[in-house]
Structure formats: C-alpha cells, structure tokens
Design a protein around this motif. Structure first.
Motif, mmCIF file in Angstrom:
data_model
loop_
_atom_site.group_PDB
_atom_site.id
_atom_site.type_symbol
_atom_site.label_atom_id
_atom_site.label_comp_id
_atom_site.label_asym_id
_atom_site.label_seq_id
_atom_site.Cartn_x
_atom_site.Cartn_y
_atom_site.Cartn_z
ATOM 1 N N GLY A 86 -1.001 8.420 4.475
ATOM 2 C CA GLY A 86 -2.401 7.403 3.768
ATOM 3 C C GLY A 86 -1.403 6.721 3.374
ATOM 4 N N ALA A 87 -0.231 5.660 3.063
ATOM 5 C CA ALA A 87 -0.263 4.511 2.886
ATOM 6 C C ALA A 87 -0.651 3.863 4.493
ATOM 7 C CB ALA A 87 1.149 3.760 3.492
ATOM 8 N N ILE A 88 -1.256 4.216 5.607
ATOM 9 C CA ILE A 88 -1.390 3.637 6.372
ATOM 10 C C ILE A 88 -2.958 3.164 6.338
ATOM 11 C CG2 ILE A 88 -2.198 3.500 9.226
ATOM 12 C CD1 ILE A 88 0.863 4.613 9.375
ATOM 13 N N SER A 89 -3.708 4.711 6.440
ATOM 14 C CA SER A 89 -5.252 4.641 5.645
ATOM 15 C C SER A 89 -5.580 3.645 4.329
ATOM 16 C CB SER A 89 -5.689 6.017 4.831
ATOM 17 O OG SER A 89 -6.226 7.079 6.714
ATOM 18 N N ALA A 90 -4.861 3.916 3.329
ATOM 19 C CA ALA A 90 -4.923 2.665 2.400
ATOM 20 C C ALA A 90 -4.679 1.152 2.343
ATOM 21 C CB ALA A 90 -3.962 3.323 1.352
ATOM 22 N N PHE B 265 0.859 -0.931 0.071
ATOM 23 C CA PHE B 265 -0.422 -0.064 0.076
ATOM 24 C C PHE B 265 0.523 1.788 -0.136
ATOM 25 C CE2 PHE B 265 -2.425 -3.258 1.848
ATOM 26 C CZ PHE B 265 -3.616 -3.162 1.613
ATOM 27 N N THR B 266 0.368 2.054 -0.934
ATOM 28 C CA THR B 266 1.344 3.221 -0.993
ATOM 29 C C THR B 266 0.508 4.732 -0.580
ATOM 30 O OG1 THR B 266 1.048 3.929 -3.011
ATOM 31 C CG2 THR B 266 2.742 2.113 -2.872
ATOM 32 N N GLY B 267 1.289 5.762 -0.268
ATOM 33 C CA GLY B 267 0.553 7.004 -0.059
ATOM 34 C C GLY B 267 1.647 8.337 -0.374
ATOM 35 N N CYS B 268 1.174 9.826 -0.297
ATOM 36 C CA CYS B 268 2.006 10.073 -0.974
ATOM 37 C C CYS B 268 1.637 11.326 0.322
ATOM 38 C CB CYS B 268 1.883 10.758 -1.771
ATOM 39 S SG CYS B 268 0.326 10.980 -3.073
ATOM 40 N N ASN B 269 2.210 13.156 0.578
ATOM 41 C CA ASN B 269 2.115 13.841 1.130
ATOM 42 C C ASN B 269 0.822 14.261 0.401
ATOM 43 O OD1 ASN B 269 4.267 14.630 0.272
ATOM 44 N ND2 ASN B 269 4.536 16.174 1.604
ATOM 45 N N VAL B 270 0.070 15.061 1.107
ATOM 46 C CA VAL B 270 -1.133 15.811 0.424
ATOM 47 C C VAL B 270 -0.955 17.631 1.624
ATOM 48 C CG1 VAL B 270 -3.560 16.418 -0.564
ATOM 49 C CG2 VAL B 270 -2.454 13.333 -0.371
#
Length: 134
Positions: free
Chosen positions: A58-62, A39-44
């Motif tokens: 974001g990655a944890i939420s995904a 799972f991935t996430g980026c800063n927003v």
C-alpha cells in the motif's frame, strides 16, 4: 529527508487504520523518498484471504501514485513481541524501488526494534538491473 522518528510516527498512525477483521493483526508502513516525501500504507484484509494487501504494498502504491519512484528508507510496524519483517513478496516489491543498501526499520509499539539493509533481508536478489543486460 524525514527523520526516523517522523517515519515511525507515520507508520504507527497508519497502522491504526488497518482493516483486519480476520487476523486482527494490524501492520503499518511508511516510506520516505530521497526527495523527502513520506507515503504510508496499512494492511487490508479480504474475506477471500489471498486478495488482501500488505502495508508495504500500500505504501509503495501511494508512493507511485504520488509521483515518487525510489524508496530512501522504510519503517514497518506490527504488534507483538516478534519482529514483523516484510513478507517475501513485499521484500521483492521493495527491491523494485530500492537499492541493496536501503534501510528497512522494523518497529513495535515502543519504537524501532531492528534495522536491516535490503541486502540483508533479500540477499542475491533479482531486480530491474538484472533485465538491462539482455
């Protein structure tokens, strides 16, 4: 479980998608669960600065949305010459879904720069297990 190279590439790919019109500092994160899901996430960022979100969050939420519940390993990537380690809030977020020996790999554009355990980044942490002894 996904290889460290696979996690690095996933973090690097998602880093490019970060929404950072204010800081111009892109961060990406990739998590692999013990079952091998990535799972991935980026800063927003947001014009109301404290309302933005970190890549790790974001990655944890995904991961949670995708049915995962545990972090096996995580890669965090940022540009520049300094290590881009998770902020304090994200260290605590990681702690919620990881164990003290979970590996957190810090990367730059060239690859992994340094690896830590969660215990090294967040010693004597407070987590879910602290609440079971009531």
């Amino acid at each position: 479980m996904a290889s460290l190279d696979t996690l690095f590439e996933a973090a690097k790919t998602i880093q490019a998608r970060a929404y950072v019109p204010y800081s111009r500092f892109k961060v990406g994160a990739a998590i692999v669960t013990p079952e091998g899901q990535v799972f991935t996430g980026c800063n927003v960022e947001n014009a109301a600065y404290p309302v933005g979100s970190c890549a790790e969050a974001g990655a944890i939420s995904a991961m949670i949305a995708g049915g995962g519940s545990r972090i096996g390993e995580i890669v965090v990537i940022g540009d520049g010459e300094h290590l881009v380690t998770p902020c304090g809030g994200c260290r605590q977020r990681i702690r919620e879904f990881a164990s003290p020996d979970t590996r957190i790999h810090i990367a730059g554009p060239e690859g992994i720069r340094k690896s830590f355990t969660l215990e090294e980044l967040l010693p004597f942490s407070f987590g879910p297990d602290n609440l079971t002894d009531r």
